[in-house]
Design a protein around this motif. Structure first.
Motif, mmCIF file in Angstrom:
data_model
loop_
_atom_site.group_PDB
_atom_site.id
_atom_site.type_symbol
_atom_site.label_atom_id
_atom_site.label_comp_id
_atom_site.label_asym_id
_atom_site.label_seq_id
_atom_site.Cartn_x
_atom_site.Cartn_y
_atom_site.Cartn_z
ATOM 1 N N THR A 126 4.579 -5.363 -11.169
ATOM 2 C CA THR A 126 5.338 -6.653 -10.459
ATOM 3 C C THR A 126 6.629 -6.715 -10.136
ATOM 4 N N ASP A 127 7.407 -6.409 -11.155
ATOM 5 C CA ASP A 127 8.969 -6.050 -10.881
ATOM 6 C C ASP A 127 9.086 -5.119 -9.931
ATOM 7 N N ALA A 128 8.703 -4.209 -9.930
ATOM 8 C CA ALA A 128 8.770 -3.143 -8.782
ATOM 9 C C ALA A 128 8.813 -3.852 -7.457
ATOM 10 N N LEU A 129 7.242 -4.381 -7.445
ATOM 11 C CA LEU A 129 6.990 -4.820 -5.874
ATOM 12 C C LEU A 129 8.040 -6.045 -5.543
ATOM 13 N N ASN A 130 8.281 -6.773 -6.468
ATOM 14 C CA ASN A 130 9.296 -7.787 -6.212
ATOM 15 C C ASN A 130 10.637 -7.255 -5.758
ATOM 16 N N PHE A 131 11.173 -6.253 -6.281
ATOM 17 C CA PHE A 131 12.336 -5.581 -6.058
ATOM 18 C C PHE A 131 12.149 -4.874 -4.489
ATOM 19 N N VAL A 132 11.072 -4.358 -4.326
ATOM 20 C CA VAL A 132 11.074 -3.611 -3.005
ATOM 21 C C VAL A 132 10.887 -4.941 -1.820
ATOM 22 N N ARG A 133 10.089 -5.875 -2.539
ATOM 23 C CA ARG A 133 9.871 -6.965 -1.204
ATOM 24 C C ARG A 133 11.269 -7.747 -0.997
ATOM 25 N N ARG A 134 12.062 -8.017 -2.071
ATOM 26 C CA ARG A 134 13.246 -8.527 -1.915
ATOM 27 C C ARG A 134 14.209 -7.917 -0.948
ATOM 28 N N THR A 135 14.325 -6.576 -1.369
ATOM 29 C CA THR A 135 15.245 -5.526 -0.837
ATOM 30 C C THR A 135 14.773 -5.445 0.543
ATOM 31 N N ALA A 136 13.563 -5.460 1.160
ATOM 32 C CA ALA A 136 13.112 -5.274 2.542
ATOM 33 C C ALA A 136 13.185 -6.400 3.160
ATOM 34 N N LEU A 137 12.977 -7.646 2.866
ATOM 35 C CA LEU A 137 13.102 -8.727 3.537
ATOM 36 C C LEU A 137 14.483 -9.182 3.644
ATOM 37 N N GLN B 242 6.780 -0.026 11.212
ATOM 38 C CA GLN B 242 6.798 0.142 9.780
ATOM 39 C C GLN B 242 7.920 0.895 9.257
ATOM 40 N N PHE B 243 8.570 0.389 8.173
ATOM 41 C CA PHE B 243 9.601 1.056 7.597
ATOM 42 C C PHE B 243 9.396 1.415 5.755
ATOM 43 N N ALA B 244 8.569 0.618 5.358
ATOM 44 C CA ALA B 244 8.439 0.877 3.891
ATOM 45 C C ALA B 244 6.961 0.193 3.494
ATOM 46 N N GLN B 245 6.345 0.838 2.479
ATOM 47 C CA GLN B 245 5.097 0.427 2.204
ATOM 48 C C GLN B 245 5.144 0.519 0.407
ATOM 49 N N PHE B 246 4.695 -0.558 -0.117
ATOM 50 C CA PHE B 246 4.696 -0.497 -1.644
ATOM 51 C C PHE B 246 3.361 0.018 -2.052
ATOM 52 N N ARG B 247 3.006 1.029 -2.959
ATOM 53 C CA ARG B 247 2.035 1.428 -3.278
ATOM 54 C C ARG B 247 2.032 1.601 -4.868
ATOM 55 N N ASP B 248 0.755 0.940 -5.233
ATOM 56 C CA ASP B 248 0.474 1.319 -6.776
ATOM 57 C C ASP B 248 -0.759 1.530 -7.036
ATOM 58 N N ASN B 249 -0.791 2.985 -7.566
ATOM 59 C CA ASN B 249 -2.233 3.628 -7.980
ATOM 60 C C ASN B 249 -2.986 3.684 -6.570
ATOM 61 N N HIS B 250 -2.300 4.287 -5.450
ATOM 62 C CA HIS B 250 -2.932 4.239 -4.167
ATOM 63 C C HIS B 250 -4.054 5.340 -4.304
ATOM 64 N N HIS B 251 -5.292 4.859 -3.883
ATOM 65 C CA HIS B 251 -6.635 5.811 -4.134
ATOM 66 C C HIS B 251 -6.438 6.600 -5.436
ATOM 67 N N GLY B 252 -6.131 6.173 -6.429
ATOM 68 C CA GLY B 252 -6.155 6.387 -7.885
ATOM 69 C C GLY B 252 -5.321 7.388 -8.022
ATOM 70 N N ASP B 253 -3.884 7.736 -7.600
ATOM 71 C CA ASP B 253 -3.225 8.844 -7.804
ATOM 72 C C ASP B 253 -2.265 8.410 -9.009
ATOM 73 N N GLY B 254 -2.122 7.275 -9.544
ATOM 74 C CA GLY B 254 -1.563 7.053 -10.762
ATOM 75 C C GLY B 254 -0.146 6.647 -10.577
ATOM 76 N N LYS B 255 0.419 6.583 -9.137
ATOM 77 C CA LYS B 255 1.852 6.499 -8.964
ATOM 78 C C LYS B 255 2.113 5.126 -8.496
ATOM 79 N N THR B 256 3.401 4.533 -8.839
ATOM 80 C CA THR B 256 3.961 3.478 -8.420
ATOM 81 C C THR B 256 5.105 3.911 -7.412
ATOM 82 N N VAL B 257 5.063 3.612 -6.068
ATOM 83 C CA VAL B 257 6.060 4.092 -5.246
ATOM 84 C C VAL B 257 6.366 3.345 -4.263
ATOM 85 N N VAL B 258 7.402 3.473 -3.392
ATOM 86 C CA VAL B 258 7.678 2.612 -2.044
ATOM 87 C C VAL B 258 7.946 4.060 -1.190
#
Length: 119
Positions: free
Chosen positions: A2-13, A35-51
């Motif tokens: 949630t903190d990572a998503l909030n940071f990405v969201r705030r920064t992008a917006l 599109q210029f950014a996408q937040f992913r958390d465990n996308h397709h089970g990859d175990g990563k939290t990334v932008v």
């Protein structure tokens, strides 16, 4: 996550004329419909939290992947276009993440926004 998503969201917006929409179930950020950014958390089970962000192309992508494989990886579906995933889990250089998001915005933004002073 949630903190990572909030940071990405705030920064992008904070960037001019951006909007957030879901794309393939992910929080995705657009400028002028591109599109210029996408937040992913465990996308397709990859175990990563990334932008996922744009780079200037495959050469920059390869340089980043080689120089810092703990920070950068190839995002599923987007990597053929030169995108990279930036790790936002664990110890993160948030200023660096913000710079990558802003650089990605610049690569997607229309000329009129860049000529008006951009970010």
């Amino acid at each position: 996550m949630t903190d990572a998503l909030n940071f990405v969201r705030r920064t992008a917006l904070e960037l001019p004329e951006t909007e957030e929409r879901k794309s393939h179930g992910q929080a995705t950020f657009f400028v002028a419909g591109k599109q210029f950014a996408q937040f992913r958390d465990n996308h397709h089970g990859d175990g990563k939290t990334v932008v996922c962000v744009r780079t200037s192309g495959l050469d920059e992508q390869a340089t980043l992947l080689e120089a810092d494989p703990k920070t950068y990886s190839k995002p599923a579906y987007l990597h053929p276009s030169g995108w990279v995933s930036v790790n936002v889990a664990g110890e993160v250089d948030w200023d660096h993440v913000a710079d990558r998001i802003a650089s990605s915005w610049e690569l997607a933004a229309p000329r009129r926004l860049l000529e008006a002073g951009g970010r």
